[in-house]
Structures are given as C-alpha cells and as structure tokens.
Design a protein around this motif. Structure first.
Motif, PDB file in Angstrom:
ATOM      1  N   ARG A  13      14.644  28.312 -15.201  1.00 45.18           N
ATOM      2  CA  ARG A  13      14.045  27.011 -15.499  1.00 45.18           C
ATOM      3  C   ARG A  13      13.926  26.764 -17.003  1.00 45.18           C
ATOM      4  O   ARG A  13      14.072  25.636 -17.459  1.00 45.18           O
ATOM      5  N   GLN A  51      17.134  25.577 -18.176  1.00 46.81           N
ATOM      6  CA  GLN A  51      17.580  24.324 -17.586  1.00 46.81           C
ATOM      7  C   GLN A  51      16.687  23.143 -17.962  1.00 46.81           C
ATOM      8  O   GLN A  51      16.762  22.097 -17.337  1.00 46.81           O
ATOM      9  N   THR A  60      22.477  20.830 -13.059  1.00 45.47           N
ATOM     10  CA  THR A  60      21.281  21.326 -12.371  1.00 45.47           C
ATOM     11  C   THR A  60      20.018  20.809 -13.048  1.00 45.47           C
ATOM     12  O   THR A  60      19.052  20.410 -12.378  1.00 45.47           O
ATOM     13  N   HIS A  64      17.175  18.368 -11.332  1.00 44.78           N
ATOM     14  CA  HIS A  64      15.735  18.620 -11.313  1.00 44.78           C
ATOM     15  C   HIS A  64      14.977  17.399 -11.841  1.00 44.78           C
ATOM     16  O   HIS A  64      13.932  17.018 -11.292  1.00 44.78           O
ATOM     17  N   CYS A  65      15.491  16.790 -12.901  1.00 36.26           N
ATOM     18  CA  CYS A  65      14.847  15.626 -13.501  1.00 36.26           C
ATOM     19  C   CYS A  65      14.864  14.443 -12.536  1.00 36.26           C
ATOM     20  O   CYS A  65      13.866  13.734 -12.385  1.00 36.26           O
ATOM     21  N   ALA A 102      15.000  14.662  -9.287  1.00 40.50           N
ATOM     22  CA  ALA A 102      14.090  14.993  -8.188  1.00 40.50           C
ATOM     23  C   ALA A 102      12.644  14.699  -8.560  1.00 40.50           C
ATOM     24  O   ALA A 102      11.869  14.170  -7.751  1.00 40.50           O
ATOM     25  N   GLU A 103      12.260  15.051  -9.788  1.00 38.22           N
ATOM     26  CA  GLU A 103      10.897  14.776 -10.249  1.00 38.22           C
ATOM     27  C   GLU A 103      10.625  13.275 -10.302  1.00 38.22           C
ATOM     28  O   GLU A 103       9.525  12.815  -9.968  1.00 38.22           O
ATOM     29  N   THR A 133       9.288  17.232  -0.136  1.00 39.86           N
ATOM     30  CA  THR A 133       9.334  18.559  -0.747  1.00 39.86           C
ATOM     31  C   THR A 133       9.748  19.582   0.299  1.00 39.86           C
ATOM     32  O   THR A 133       9.731  19.305   1.506  1.00 39.86           O
TER      33      THR A 133
END
Length: 225
Positions: free
Chosen positions: A82, A85, A151, A155-156, A158-159, A210
């Motif tokens: 993380r 990333q 990736t 993640h960004c 998804a947030e 989630t």
C-alpha cells in the motif's frame, strides 16, 4: 515404623487460589502508537486493522496483541504494498494541461479494465499498444500506466465509489444483504451488498459496498458485527 501419611496431609494442604483472568479492552490511546488500528465493531475486546481490513482479538495481550499483528508476514507485505501504491507517488504535484490529459486517459483505461473484469496485468502492455495505435498523439507518447499504477488508481476509484454510496445511503432508505464463502481455512469472506435508490441517475442501484473478513466462527453475532 514409617509414619502414616494420607487423610491428615490432605486436610493440611491449603486450597489453591483461583486465578482471575482479565480481559483486555481497546483504548483509543493505542492509536497514537499504532495509527493503523481503530475501534472494532466486534466489541471492546477487538481492534480493527485499517491496513489488513481485519478485526483482531486483543482480549489476551492488549497492546501486545497489536504489536504481534503488525509483525505478521501478511501485515508487513500489505503495508509495504500500500505504501508503494499511494496515488501521490505516481502523479506530479503540479500538473499541466497536457499532464491532465494523460491522467484522464490512464484513469479511463483503468476503469475499462475493472468494468470488464480483466486482470490489471493487462495494463503492462497498454502504453506500447497506444503508442503504436496513435503515433501522432502526445498523450499516447506520455502514457505510462502499468499494473502497479493501475492498482493505485483502482484503489482511489474504489474509495471514491465508497464515499459516493455511503453519502447517498446515509440520508435515504436502503437494504443490506450478505452471504459468506465456504468455511475453508481461517478466512471467511462476506461481501456486503446494498440496494438503494440513486436519485443522481433515477434508478435503483444494487452494488457491493465492501468485502469483509469474518473472524472466528460464522455465528449470527459475528456476521452481524
């Protein structure tokens, strides 16, 4: 003659004291030394790790259990992954209009990969393909988004989706459902599905909010927590 031992000796032996077991509880002060932990929904005897997205029991060792968890191979690997990333590691702090076009292209293609359920490794050869397809494009020449950067973008995204969904359902009716994976191994996964009316598009939406891990047995109480 040897003295007789038996009944009298038993009576003279003092009874053993009962050992009182103390159950450790989560304290907010832990977060000062270990910022990755938060209060757990499973109760005061657990802590939630924001890096691994799991609840861990601290009833036995308290802060010692936290130290033990962050030393595990899984936590170390996920934390390292993380850190590498972070989206800020891939984009300039000050971007030009040309950079904005490249960023937009990289985000769009990453969304294309996700929406078509394709592996992120597909991004490794995308830059070369775009430069061959569009040799006159300045954006294609600067396109540089392989699996690691893709990736981070995923993640960004998804947030951002999580923020948008929770914003809607915090002020409107919604239903929630879940069903766990088979109980093989130590990890049971429970996707949290929410169904709500999205007034931004005028449709009823059903989406996964989630994907959580259930610690311990899959009892009704643990699943609810």
């Amino acid at each position: 003659m040897a003295e007789k031992r038996g009944h009298d000796d038993k009576e003279s032996t003092p009874p053993r004291k009962k050992v009182r077991l103390h159950s450790q509880k989560y304290m907010s002060e832990y977060e000062q030394s270990f910022p990755c932990f938060r209060k757990s929904a499973m109760g005061v005897n657990h802590a939630y790790c924001t890096v691994c997205n799991v609840n861990i029991s601290i009833s036995h060792g308290g802060i010692g259990d936290l130290k033990k968890h962050i030393g595990t191979k899984k936590h170390v690997e996920v934390a390292k992954l993380r850190e590498g990333q972070k989206i800020s590691n891939f984009f300039p702090s000050k971007s030009t209009s040309s950079d904005d076009g490249v960023i937009r292209a990289e985000v769009i293609f990453t969304k294309f990969i996700i929406e078509n359920n394709a592996p992120l490794t597909l991004a490794d050869n995308a830059g070369t393909m775009f430069r061959n397809m569009f040799p006159d494009s300045e954006i294609a020449k600067k396109y540089s988004c392989a699996r690691t950067k893709s990736t981070a973008i995923a993640h960004c995204l998804a947030e951002d989706d999580d923020h948008q969904i929770t914003k809607v359902i915090s002020t409107a009716p919604f239903s929630i459902a879940t069903d766990g994976s088979n109980d093989y191994g130590d990890v049971k996964l429970y996707p949290i599905i929410v169904k709500y009316f999205d007034d931004t598009v005028g449709l009823i939406s059903t989406t996964m909010l989630t994907l959580s891990e259930c610690e311990g047995r899959s009892t009704g109480e643990n699943i609810f927590s």
